[in-house]
Enzyme design. Structure first.
Site, PDB file in Angstrom:
ATOM      1  N   HIS A 134      15.138 -11.972  25.756  1.00 39.09           N
ATOM      2  CA  HIS A 134      14.244 -11.013  25.094  1.00 39.09           C
ATOM      3  C   HIS A 134      14.316 -11.228  23.585  1.00 39.09           C
ATOM      4  O   HIS A 134      15.278 -11.803  23.078  1.00 39.09           O
ATOM      5  CB  HIS A 134      14.750  -9.616  25.471  1.00 39.09           C
ATOM      6  CG  HIS A 134      14.422  -8.535  24.501  1.00 39.09           C
ATOM      7  ND1 HIS A 134      15.244  -8.204  23.443  1.00 39.09           N
ATOM      8  CD2 HIS A 134      13.372  -7.679  24.450  1.00 39.09           C
ATOM      9  CE1 HIS A 134      14.705  -7.186  22.781  1.00 39.09           C
ATOM     10  NE2 HIS A 134      13.569  -6.842  23.372  1.00 39.09           N
TER      11      HIS A 134
ATOM     12  N   LYS B 287       2.372  -8.960  25.516  1.00 37.91           N
ATOM     13  CA  LYS B 287       2.874  -7.598  25.309  1.00 37.91           C
ATOM     14  C   LYS B 287       1.743  -6.646  25.668  1.00 37.91           C
ATOM     15  O   LYS B 287       0.673  -6.664  25.067  1.00 37.91           O
ATOM     16  CB  LYS B 287       3.288  -7.423  23.848  1.00 37.91           C
ATOM     17  CG  LYS B 287       3.673  -6.033  23.429  1.00 37.91           C
ATOM     18  CD  LYS B 287       4.800  -5.438  24.240  1.00 37.91           C
ATOM     19  CE  LYS B 287       6.051  -6.268  24.220  1.00 37.91           C
ATOM     20  NZ  LYS B 287       7.129  -5.815  25.063  1.00 37.91           N
TER      21      LYS B 287
HETATM   22  O1  GKR Z   1       8.133  -6.098  19.181  1.00 39.22           O
HETATM   23  O2  GKR Z   1       6.790  -4.546  19.866  1.00 39.22           O
HETATM   24  C1  GKR Z   1       7.690  -5.349  20.055  1.00 39.22           C
HETATM   25  C2  GKR Z   1       8.280  -5.477  21.436  1.00 39.22           C
HETATM   26  O3  GKR Z   1       7.676  -4.526  22.266  1.00 39.22           O
HETATM   27  C3  GKR Z   1       9.760  -5.291  21.411  1.00 39.22           C
HETATM   28  O4  GKR Z   1      10.091  -4.089  20.759  1.00 39.22           O
HETATM   29  C4  GKR Z   1      10.374  -5.291  22.784  1.00 39.22           C
HETATM   30  O5  GKR Z   1      11.723  -4.920  22.687  1.00 39.22           O
HETATM   31  O6  GKR Z   1       9.809  -7.634  22.861  1.00 39.22           O
HETATM   32  C5  GKR Z   1      10.444  -6.623  23.454  1.00 39.22           C
HETATM   33  C6  GKR Z   1      10.238  -6.583  24.946  1.00 39.22           C
HETATM   34  O7  GKR Z   1      10.121  -7.631  25.553  1.00 39.22           O
HETATM   35  O8  GKR Z   1      10.249  -5.511  25.543  1.00 39.22           O
HETATM   36 MG    MG Z   2      10.192  -6.727  27.498  1.00 41.49          MG
END
Ligand code: GKR
Ligand code: MG
Length: 431
Positions: A329, A201
């Site tokens: 996702h 991420k």
């Molecule tokens: O949990 O911070 C998080 C992710 O950024 C999530 O909100 C995203 O929706 O995991 C997700 C993604 O792949 O974009």
């Molecule tokens: Mg994503």
């Protein structure tokens, strides 16, 4: 069907569980993540369960739609979809305003997804009932297993060691802000779960630091597929500059730049396939991507907002028709979501990449038997009827109590980040 299996009542229980301070493009995770637990009970006393979003608008939509299911057969999924749509669809004007607009990094919180989310929330619980009635696991109701187990990837986050101003003990993962700390996080996660691919991420630290993180992972885990997901927090220019540094290292490039047009601009100058859970998030957006010649090559679906397990199967057929890849996702979740995803992913012949899951970031569970066990990064598809998991009522009561006391009613990563940095404005793309 005997009337004794007609749906008699629904229970929606909001829950909260601890979530670490994980950084992302919007800000940072709050100390508690919210979910809802759905129970659908038949007159004969069978209970089908599911897990979905737990933010206030979703709880309101679930409460509004729930009475429409009373008296319905658990087999009547099409009727359920019509009844839900009639009750919770946003006004046509509101819906069309959102068409083609980029959803936030949490697509499941978007108002345009209300019908799909509620349908999905009820569909899985009804499938759980169907499985119990037919003595078959959900995967069999979906056409049978195309694979005996479903692979997941190690989902890495930059993170702080502890939450701002919270009276909680630091989590076991520690800080991850440097390439070395990121590699240590990956070693710990892979050591514990056996994942065979890695997702980072991104969109949180300066992009060159995040590229250095990926390169450190490539060195530490030679041959392991790697992905990076800045959640559209990079301009097209930054996206192209960074992918240049990562040439030969990435399996796919997830949502680097904002909007389908931004993604198309990246695709024109970059040979690494683009994946998304931000610009192809429903069937209308799928069509737009196809009309543009498919700049996005991999759809990261999520049954929670695509309209359920059967809708995601339909998506899989479309992906095959357009020669696109498909994977999943995730958002912060517990075991019911994970097991539903496992049934689904086992049933789609087209699953081209290991799925995302936030599961390692959570310690808690709401199902009997506690935490689900991965084998070499994969989960075995349950063979017992329905979902194959049951609610642990004590855990449900405890997690509901968390919800009552945690003070959070809607996810707010931006507001949480302002507790660390009052000047953080969350404007995107930031880099
Ligand atoms: O949990 O911070 C998080 C992710 O950024 C999530 O909100 C995203 O929706 O995991 C997700 C993604 O792949 O974009
Ligand atoms: Mg994503």
């Amino acid at each position: 069907m005997s009337t004794s299996h007609a749906i008699r009542q629904l229970r929606i229980t909001p829950i909260a569980f601890r979530d670490p301070p994980l950084l992302n493009a919007a800000g940072i995770h709050e100390p508690w993540a919210l979910r809802s637990i759905i129970e659908i009970e038949t007159a004969s006393g069978l209970v089908g369960i599911n897990e979905s979003y737990g933010d206030q608008p979703m709880l309101d939509a679930l409460a509004k739609a729930a009475p429409a299911l009373v008296g319905l057969s658990p087999w009547a999924l099409n009727e359920m979809e019509q009844r839900v749509a009639a009750l919770v669809a946003p006004p046509a004007q509101t819906a069309s305003e959102f068409l083609g607009q980029q959803v936030s990094l949490a697509p499941g919180t978007h108002v345009s997804k209300t019908v799909a989310k509620v349908v999905s929330a009820f569909e899985v619980a009804m499938l759980d009932l169907q499985g119990q009635m037919a003595n078959a696991p959900i995967v069999d109701l979906l056409g049978g297993a195309a694979r005996p187990s479903v692979p997941f990837s190690a989902y890495l986050f930059y993170k702080y060691a502890e939450h701002a101003g919270q009276p909680y003990a630091p989590d076991a993962w520690g800080e991850a802000l440097t390439p070395q700390q990121l590699v240590a996080q990956a070693q710990r996660m892979i050591g514990q779960y056996g994942f065979q691919s890695i997702k980072l991420k991104a969109g949180a630290l300066p992009p060159d630091e995040e590229a250095a993180g990926i390169l450190a992972l490539a060195e530490a885990f030679p041959g392991l597929p790697l992905r990076i997901d800045p959640n559209a927090n990079w301009t097209v220019e930054t996206s192209l500059r960074i992918v240049d540094k990562l040439r030969g290292v990435l399996e796919y490039y997830e949502d680097p730049a904002p909007g389908l047009d931004g993604m198309a601009a990246v695709a024109r100058a970059c040979e690494v396939p683009l994946a998304t859970n931000m610009v192809v998030t429903d069937f209308a957006e799928f069509r737009r991507n196809a009309e543009m010649g498919c700049p996005v090559k991999i759809v990261l679906s999520d049954h929670h907002y695509w309209g359920g397990l059967r809708a995601t199967q339909r998506l899989s057929t479309l992906c095959r028709t357009f020669d696109l890849g498909l994977s999943m996702h995730s958002n912060s979740h517990l075991g019911i979501s994970l097991v539903a995803m496992t049934h689904l992913c086992a049933s789609v012949p087209l699953l081209t990449y290991a799925c995302d899951t936030h599961y390692p970031w959570q310690d808690d569970e709401v199902i009997e038997g506690g935490r689900l066990q991965f084998e070499a990064g994969s989960l075995r598809v349950p063979t017992t009827p329905g979902l194959g998991v049951r609610l642990d009522r004590n855990a449900l009561a405890r997690l509901h109590d968390n919800y009552l006391h945690c003070g959070i009613r809607n996810r707010d990563d931006l507001g949480q980040m302002r507790k660390y940095d009052p000047s953080f404005d969350g404007k995107q793309p930031r880099f």
